[in-house]
Design a protein around this motif. Structure first.
Motif, PDB file in Angstrom:
ATOM      1  N   UNK A 105       0.844  -1.569  -0.251  1.00 26.67           N
ATOM      2  CA  UNK A 105       0.134   0.310  -0.365  1.00 26.67           C
ATOM      3  C   UNK A 105       0.627   1.152  -0.061  1.00 26.67           C
ATOM      4  N   UNK A 106       2.172   1.280   1.206  1.00 25.23           N
ATOM      5  CA  UNK A 106       2.734   2.697   0.571  1.00 25.23           C
ATOM      6  C   UNK A 106       3.861   2.284  -0.507  1.00 25.23           C
ATOM      7  N   UNK A 107       4.319   1.517  -0.522  1.00 31.49           N
ATOM      8  CA  UNK A 107       4.250   1.218  -2.428  1.00 31.49           C
ATOM      9  C   UNK A 107       3.808   2.138  -3.476  1.00 31.49           C
ATOM     10  N   UNK A 108       2.582   1.613  -2.676  1.00 30.29           N
ATOM     11  CA  UNK A 108       2.003   2.287  -4.591  1.00 30.29           C
ATOM     12  C   UNK A 108       1.517   3.913  -4.005  1.00 30.29           C
ATOM     13  N   UNK A 109       1.788   4.364  -3.350  1.00 37.63           N
ATOM     14  CA  UNK A 109       0.964   5.879  -3.158  1.00 37.63           C
ATOM     15  C   UNK A 109       2.727   6.444  -2.964  1.00 37.63           C
ATOM     16  N   UNK A 110       3.928   5.846  -3.283  1.00 38.71           N
ATOM     17  CA  UNK A 110       5.433   6.637  -3.070  1.00 38.71           C
ATOM     18  C   UNK A 110       4.936   8.382  -4.285  1.00 38.71           C
ATOM     19  N   UNK A 111       4.224   8.282  -5.611  1.00 34.21           N
ATOM     20  CA  UNK A 111       4.473   9.164  -6.187  1.00 34.21           C
ATOM     21  C   UNK A 111       3.236  10.448  -5.562  1.00 34.21           C
ATOM     22  N   UNK A 112       2.665  10.340  -4.457  1.00 34.10           N
ATOM     23  CA  UNK A 112       2.203  11.176  -3.586  1.00 34.10           C
ATOM     24  C   UNK A 112       3.629  11.448  -3.267  1.00 34.10           C
ATOM     25  N   UNK A 113       4.600  10.901  -2.304  1.00 33.20           N
ATOM     26  CA  UNK A 113       5.228  11.169  -1.581  1.00 33.20           C
ATOM     27  C   UNK A 113       5.908  12.299  -2.451  1.00 33.20           C
ATOM     28  N   UNK A 114       6.406  12.010  -3.595  1.00 36.09           N
ATOM     29  CA  UNK A 114       7.430  12.384  -4.079  1.00 36.09           C
ATOM     30  C   UNK A 114       6.589  14.320  -4.391  1.00 36.09           C
ATOM     31  N   UNK A 115       5.527  14.335  -5.014  1.00 37.79           N
ATOM     32  CA  UNK A 115       5.244  15.646  -5.190  1.00 37.79           C
ATOM     33  C   UNK A 115       4.994  16.419  -4.258  1.00 37.79           C
ATOM     34  N   UNK A 116       4.117  15.642  -2.767  1.00 41.09           N
ATOM     35  CA  UNK A 116       4.466  16.626  -1.851  1.00 41.09           C
ATOM     36  C   UNK A 116       5.670  16.778  -1.593  1.00 41.09           C
ATOM     37  N   UNK A 117       6.237  16.026  -1.386  1.00 38.28           N
ATOM     38  CA  UNK A 117       8.010  16.360  -1.234  1.00 38.28           C
ATOM     39  C   UNK A 117       8.641  17.904  -1.947  1.00 38.28           C
ATOM     40  N   UNK A 118       8.684  17.945  -4.078  1.00 34.80           N
ATOM     41  CA  UNK A 118       8.555  18.930  -4.319  1.00 34.80           C
ATOM     42  C   UNK A 118       8.101  20.396  -4.289  1.00 34.80           C
ATOM     43  N   UNK A 119       6.475  20.429  -3.006  1.00 35.18           N
ATOM     44  CA  UNK A 119       6.197  21.294  -2.888  1.00 35.18           C
ATOM     45  C   UNK A 119       6.586  22.164  -1.693  1.00 35.18           C
ATOM     46  N   UNK A 120       7.430  20.640  -1.097  1.00 38.62           N
ATOM     47  CA  UNK A 120       8.548  21.935   0.156  1.00 38.62           C
ATOM     48  C   UNK A 120       9.874  22.361  -0.742  1.00 38.62           C
ATOM     49  N   UNK A 121      10.449  21.844  -1.541  1.00 41.07           N
ATOM     50  CA  UNK A 121      11.994  22.508  -1.812  1.00 41.07           C
ATOM     51  C   UNK A 121      12.094  23.578  -1.780  1.00 41.07           C
ATOM     52  N   UNK A 122      11.653  24.055  -1.757  1.00 41.86           N
ATOM     53  CA  UNK A 122      11.783  26.251  -1.498  1.00 41.86           C
ATOM     54  C   UNK A 122      12.436  26.450   0.023  1.00 41.86           C
ATOM     55  N   UNK A 123      12.000  25.378   0.660  1.00 43.97           N
ATOM     56  CA  UNK A 123      12.777  25.631   2.228  1.00 43.97           C
ATOM     57  C   UNK A 123      14.200  25.829   2.367  1.00 43.97           C
ATOM     58  N   UNK A 124      14.847  25.134   0.766  1.00 43.75           N
ATOM     59  CA  UNK A 124      16.467  24.299   0.881  1.00 43.75           C
ATOM     60  C   UNK A 124      16.797  23.445   1.059  1.00 43.75           C
TER      61      UNK A 124
END
Length: 285
Positions: free
Chosen positions: A44-63
């Protein structure tokens, strides 16, 4: 392998994970919930790693490194998988989004600066939304002053203007190491730490304080010999211990009234002042 290559490899791996339809997701969640099937939870977790990647990209501005954000998000994803209730009529992605975001935000708040900010919900909302709201207000046709922008942000997020101003100042500058060198025109001038004033006593003052304390203790020890046992017990219990006894407690111990304890204490202090005056007149004051 450098960090960018590692990030690309991780993203490629996450994007290759299979999608789950609603029935497959439900069956895996039931297997985990009822049978503690670790493989079902991990799938279940592995199949939703896309969600993690997408959300991590939103927080890249914090360096912070993308790989670290993804790792923290995955921890939140596993937590969501462990807590998910398949009986509820909700897709796992909807439920997991909150846990992923919360895990990343906590990581950012812990590591963005060595100075810890507020951890209340209002302070978190201010930290993560201030830049976005400021940019949005700056894009409008109105020419707003910083004060006006702070007021609108404070109203939108239901916080004080002072909190907005403090957070804005914090986000506009980075941490500076106390070990950073201070130089002027190429000449070294020590470190920033050297410029901080210390409230600690100087070595000379510390030694002087130790000597004075030892001298005081010697004089007091001699003066205490002028007291009778009951006076000495009251002074020790009332004046020479950290947890001072009450008049009532000493009265019960000595079998006298608390008023009598107070009278004996007053008389004993007068004896001590007189004895100290004999040893050193200045100490009797």
């Amino acid at each position: 392998m450098n960090s960018q290559a590692a990030d690309k490899k991780l993203i490629k791996f996450a994007m290759s994970a299979p999608y789950l339809d609603r029935d497959e997701e439900h069956d895996l969640a039931v297997r985990w919930k009822d049978d503690q099937d670790q493989d079902a939870r991990n799938l279940i977790a592995l199949s939703h790693m896309r969600l993690v990647i997408a959300m991590a990209s939103r927080f890249r501005g914090f360096g912070l490194p993308l790989s670290d954000l993804i790792q923290e998000g995955y921890i939140g994803l596993l937590e969501a998988a462990a807590r998910f209730e398949p009986s509820r009529d909700v897709r796992f992605s909807t439920y997991a989004g909150w846990w992923i975001r919360a895990s990343m935000q906590d990581y950012i708040l812990r590591n963005w600066s060595i100075v810890r900010g507020g951890t209340s919900s209002s302070q978190k909302a201010l930290f993560f939304n201030l830049r976005r709201l400021r940019a949005k207000l700056a894009q409008g046709d109105r020419q707003l002053t910083d004060r006006a922008i702070h007021e609108e942000i404070a109203t939108a997020l239901k916080v004080s203007i002072a909190d907005v101003q403090a957070m804005d100042a914090r986000l506009s500058r980075s941490d500076t190491s106390l070990q950073a060198p201070i130089s002027s025109q190429g000449e070294e001038g020590g470190e920033r730490l050297d410029m901080l004033a210390s409230d600690e006593p100087t070595p000379d003052e510390q030694v002087s304080e130790i000597i004075d304390s030892e001298r005081w203790n010697g004089w007091l020890k001699v003066a205490m010999t002028k007291l009778n046992p009951r006076e000495s017990r009251i002074i020790e219990a009332r004046r020479l211990t950290e947890d001072c006894a009450t008049l009532e407690e000493l009265g019960e111990e000595l079998g006298i009234s608390k008023e009598r304890v107070r009278q004996i204490e007053t008389r004993a202090l007068e004896k001590l002042r007189s004895a100290l005056a004999d040893v050193h007149p200045e100490m009797a004051a």
